[in-house]
Design a protein around this motif. Structure first.
Motif, short mmCIF file in Angstrom:
data_model
loop_
_atom_site.label_atom_id
_atom_site.label_comp_id
_atom_site.label_asym_id
_atom_site.label_seq_id
_atom_site.Cartn_x
_atom_site.Cartn_y
_atom_site.Cartn_z
N THR A 178 -31.98 -16.15 -24.35
CA THR A 178 -32.99 -15.85 -23.24
C THR A 178 -33.06 -16.97 -22.46
N LYS A 179 -33.08 -16.45 -21.14
CA LYS A 179 -33.45 -17.67 -19.96
C LYS A 179 -32.47 -18.80 -20.18
N ASP A 190 -32.13 -21.28 -17.29
CA ASP A 190 -33.49 -22.06 -17.06
C ASP A 190 -34.14 -22.94 -18.06
N THR A 191 -33.30 -23.12 -19.25
CA THR A 191 -33.81 -23.78 -20.20
C THR A 191 -32.89 -24.97 -20.83
N ASP A 213 -31.48 -28.48 -20.93
CA ASP A 213 -32.31 -29.79 -21.08
C ASP A 213 -31.43 -30.59 -20.21
N THR A 233 -30.32 -30.74 -10.88
CA THR A 233 -31.74 -30.88 -11.72
C THR A 233 -32.99 -31.16 -11.24
N HIS A 254 -38.20 -28.52 -8.11
CA HIS A 254 -38.15 -28.39 -9.71
C HIS A 254 -38.46 -29.66 -10.21
N ASP A 306 -39.50 -29.78 -13.76
CA ASP A 306 -39.36 -29.80 -15.17
C ASP A 306 -38.14 -30.63 -15.56
N PHE A 332 -36.08 -29.43 -17.58
CA PHE A 332 -35.00 -28.78 -18.05
C PHE A 332 -34.93 -27.48 -17.11
N GLY A 333 -33.60 -26.81 -17.02
CA GLY A 333 -33.30 -25.74 -16.10
C GLY A 333 -32.43 -26.18 -14.98
N SER A 336 -22.72 -25.16 -17.38
CA SER A 336 -23.08 -24.31 -18.60
C SER A 336 -22.20 -24.35 -19.67
N ASP A 350 -23.96 -16.49 -21.88
CA ASP A 350 -25.13 -16.90 -23.00
C ASP A 350 -25.02 -15.54 -23.95
#
Length: 282
Positions: free
Chosen positions: A143-144, A147-148, A150, A179, A226, A228, A230-231, A243, A270
């Motif tokens: 899932t996502k 987006d996740t 690290d 990032t 952005h 965060d 992560f993502g 990826s 994924d």
């Protein structure tokens, strides 16, 4: 390592914050590591596409339905795209060598030049099941996924691929851009600049001039950063390659684990599939 222009340069017809450039100008930029290290990346332009995903009806559980699923897509400015494309090829050369040396060439299916489609990959999976006969088969989706991812893990994997302790300045600048990226929502941007979403002016070579970028895009706070840890964005010429790099250690361990039970491991971005002779828990 020589990278041919045809392997990374692609003329892009969309309008963005900068002007399109030819392959000669693009090549001069992307092959100069000092220029890349100091390059200022424009915000990505972001929009959502809706795809129909086959899933079970949440009520009946046994009837398959098509469920609309929004997917965010971000596309970079012209020069930014060429830099991402060129460095993706640099990383891909090293990545292909690494997965070949570790026996993963047949397991990693996504974002590689294999001359096959998703239908071919699905057929291979079913053929593996037929070969095994009675077996355990596990299929799952992360899932996502984009987006996740690290950031520190990604940087570590990137360093490992290059066999360095810290990223060179050019690679590090690209890492930061992918990032700690910024983006502008396409719908809001076009509305603020008076551009039609469905029929943008064909004579327009760029979205706006630099003074409008400062006076409208920045002034009205259309740029979202952005923040965060992560993502990474989907849609850049580099995202897919990163990826795969990110998942290398996972792929290596999973493939080793599955093959000891006489099975087969596949991953398409994924989506993960494995089959084995024994009833094992993953």
């Amino acid at each position: 390592m020589k990278i041919l222009i045809k392997d990374w340069f692609k003329p892009r017809k969309y309008i963005h914050f900068d002007l399109p450039i030819n392959s000669k100008k693009a090549s001069k930029i992307v092959t100069d590591s000092e220029v890349v290290a100091k390059h200022a990346f424009y915000p990505l332009i972001n929009y959502d596409i809706v795809i129909n995903k086959i899933t079970k009806n949440p009520i009946t559980k046994n009837i398959m339905v098509l469920e609309p699923k929004p997917r965010p897509i971000s596309y970079p400015a012209h020069i930014d795209s060429h830099i991402y494309s060129y460095y993706s090829k640099i990383l891909n050369y090293k990545y292909e060598k690494m997965i070949k040396e570790n026996g993963l060439s047949d397991s990693i299916l996504a974002f590689r030049t294999l001359g096959k489609s998703n239908i071919d990959f699905s057929l291979n999976a079913f053929n593996e099941i037929n070969k095994l006969g009675e077996c355990s088969a596990v299929a799952l989706d992360i899932t996502k996924f984009f987006d996740t991812l690290d950031h520190e893990t990604l940087k570590s994997k990137w360093c490992n691929l290059l066999d360095v302790k810290r990223l060179p300045n050019d690679h590090y600048n690209i890492f930061k851009s992918i990032t700690k990226y910024s983006k502008v929502k396409k719908e809001d941007l076009y509305k603020a600049l008076g551009i039609s979403l469905n029929n943008p002016n064909k004579k327009r070579r760029r979205i706006c001039e630099p003074h409008d970028f400062r006076g409208i895009v920045r002034k009205y706070k259309l740029i979202k950063v952005h923040k965060d840890s992560f993502g990474i964005p989907q849609g850049t010429p580099l995202s897919a390659m990163l990826s795969n790099i990110y998942m290398f250690d996972f792929d290596l361990k999973m493939n080793s684990f599955i093959t000891q039970f006489g099975g087969k491991y596949f991953r398409y971005c994924d989506d993960i599939f494995s089959s084995s002779l024994l009833n094992i828990k993953i």
